[in-house]
Design a protein around this motif. Structure first.
Motif, mmCIF file in Angstrom:
data_model
loop_
_atom_site.group_PDB
_atom_site.id
_atom_site.type_symbol
_atom_site.label_atom_id
_atom_site.label_comp_id
_atom_site.label_asym_id
_atom_site.label_seq_id
_atom_site.Cartn_x
_atom_site.Cartn_y
_atom_site.Cartn_z
ATOM 1 N N THR A 58 -48.472 26.921 11.306
ATOM 2 C CA THR A 58 -47.572 25.912 11.852
ATOM 3 C C THR A 58 -47.423 24.804 10.810
ATOM 4 O OG1 THR A 58 -49.334 24.577 12.851
ATOM 5 C CG2 THR A 58 -48.410 26.387 14.202
ATOM 6 N N SER A 59 -46.351 24.034 10.944
ATOM 7 C CA SER A 59 -46.146 22.901 10.037
ATOM 8 C C SER A 59 -47.302 21.918 10.131
ATOM 9 C CB SER A 59 -44.838 22.185 10.362
ATOM 10 O OG SER A 59 -43.756 23.044 10.172
ATOM 11 N N LEU A 60 -47.812 21.732 11.332
ATOM 12 C CA LEU A 60 -48.924 20.802 11.541
ATOM 13 C C LEU A 60 -50.177 21.268 10.803
ATOM 14 C CD1 LEU A 60 -49.884 18.238 12.929
ATOM 15 C CD2 LEU A 60 -50.432 19.597 14.940
ATOM 16 N N GLU A 61 -50.465 22.566 10.883
ATOM 17 C CA GLU A 61 -51.621 23.111 10.151
ATOM 18 C C GLU A 61 -51.498 22.830 8.658
ATOM 19 O OE1 GLU A 61 -53.365 27.208 11.872
ATOM 20 O OE2 GLU A 61 -51.199 27.236 11.584
ATOM 21 N N ILE A 62 -50.334 23.129 8.116
ATOM 22 C CA ILE A 62 -50.107 22.973 6.676
ATOM 23 C C ILE A 62 -50.258 21.511 6.268
ATOM 24 C CG2 ILE A 62 -48.386 23.193 4.840
ATOM 25 C CD1 ILE A 62 -47.261 25.607 6.528
ATOM 26 N N MET A 63 -49.730 20.609 7.058
ATOM 27 C CA MET A 63 -49.789 19.181 6.728
ATOM 28 C C MET A 63 -51.215 18.639 6.795
ATOM 29 S SD MET A 63 -46.203 17.813 8.449
ATOM 30 C CE MET A 63 -47.097 16.710 9.446
ATOM 31 N N LYS A 64 -52.085 19.263 7.596
ATOM 32 C CA LYS A 64 -53.468 18.785 7.746
ATOM 33 C C LYS A 64 -54.375 19.197 6.594
ATOM 34 C CE LYS A 64 -53.859 18.405 12.757
ATOM 35 N NZ LYS A 64 -54.578 18.919 13.940
ATOM 36 N N TRP A 65 -53.988 20.227 5.827
ATOM 37 C CA TRP A 65 -54.841 20.697 4.751
ATOM 38 C C TRP A 65 -55.031 19.627 3.697
ATOM 39 C CZ3 TRP A 65 -51.536 25.674 3.889
ATOM 40 C CH2 TRP A 65 -51.783 26.579 4.917
ATOM 41 N N LYS A 66 -56.290 19.351 3.386
ATOM 42 C CA LYS A 66 -56.611 18.391 2.329
ATOM 43 C C LYS A 66 -57.041 19.103 1.048
ATOM 44 C CE LYS A 66 -58.086 14.748 5.498
ATOM 45 N NZ LYS A 66 -57.923 15.464 6.754
ATOM 46 N N ASN A 67 -57.411 20.391 1.177
ATOM 47 C CA ASN A 67 -57.879 21.165 0.022
ATOM 48 C C ASN A 67 -57.794 22.652 0.347
ATOM 49 O OD1 ASN A 67 -60.237 21.793 1.583
ATOM 50 N ND2 ASN A 67 -61.085 19.819 0.972
ATOM 51 N N VAL A 68 -58.114 23.475 -0.624
ATOM 52 C CA VAL A 68 -58.039 24.931 -0.444
ATOM 53 C C VAL A 68 -59.029 25.403 0.620
ATOM 54 C CG1 VAL A 68 -58.388 27.167 -1.578
ATOM 55 C CG2 VAL A 68 -57.130 25.362 -2.757
ATOM 56 N N GLY A 69 -60.180 24.757 0.706
ATOM 57 C CA GLY A 69 -61.167 25.131 1.720
ATOM 58 C C GLY A 69 -60.594 25.063 3.128
ATOM 59 N N GLU A 70 -59.764 24.063 3.397
ATOM 60 C CA GLU A 70 -59.155 23.943 4.723
ATOM 61 C C GLU A 70 -58.091 25.015 4.936
ATOM 62 O OE1 GLU A 70 -58.018 19.898 5.551
ATOM 63 O OE2 GLU A 70 -60.083 19.192 5.285
ATOM 64 N N MET A 71 -57.420 25.426 3.865
ATOM 65 C CA MET A 71 -56.472 26.546 3.955
ATOM 66 C C MET A 71 -57.247 27.826 4.308
ATOM 67 S SD MET A 71 -54.073 28.295 1.016
ATOM 68 C CE MET A 71 -52.979 26.926 0.732
#
Length: 78
Positions: A58-71
């Motif tokens: 979701t767009s919200l998921e993508i916007m929340k990522w601060k680094n690759v670990g969160e991806m």
């Protein structure tokens, strides 16, 4: 799927999309760490990751990522 397997696949995707064979991703990797990673290539990366893993973010998921670990966390949650 194990976290290290996700990282292996992501490394290959990032290297392919960003055309840089020297990329080595870690949990703390951010866009500023990789010269080729800009806002346009970010979209290309997300699309390539979704296609490779057969998932949609979701767009919200993508916007929340601060680094690759969160991806990676998002990929593993799917």
């Amino acid at each position: 799927m194990e976290r290290n397997e996700v990282f292996t696949r992501l490394n290959n995707i990032f290297r392919d999309v960003l055309e840089n064979e020297d990329i080595e991703l870690t949990d703390s990797t951010i866009a500023e760490d990789i010269e080729e990673w800009d806002s346009l290539s970010h979209i290309q990366l997300v699309v390539a990751v979704e296609k490779s893993f057969g998932i949609k973010f979701t767009s919200l998921e993508i916007m929340k990522w601060k680094n690759v670990g969160e991806m990676v966390d998002s990929i593993l949650a799917k």
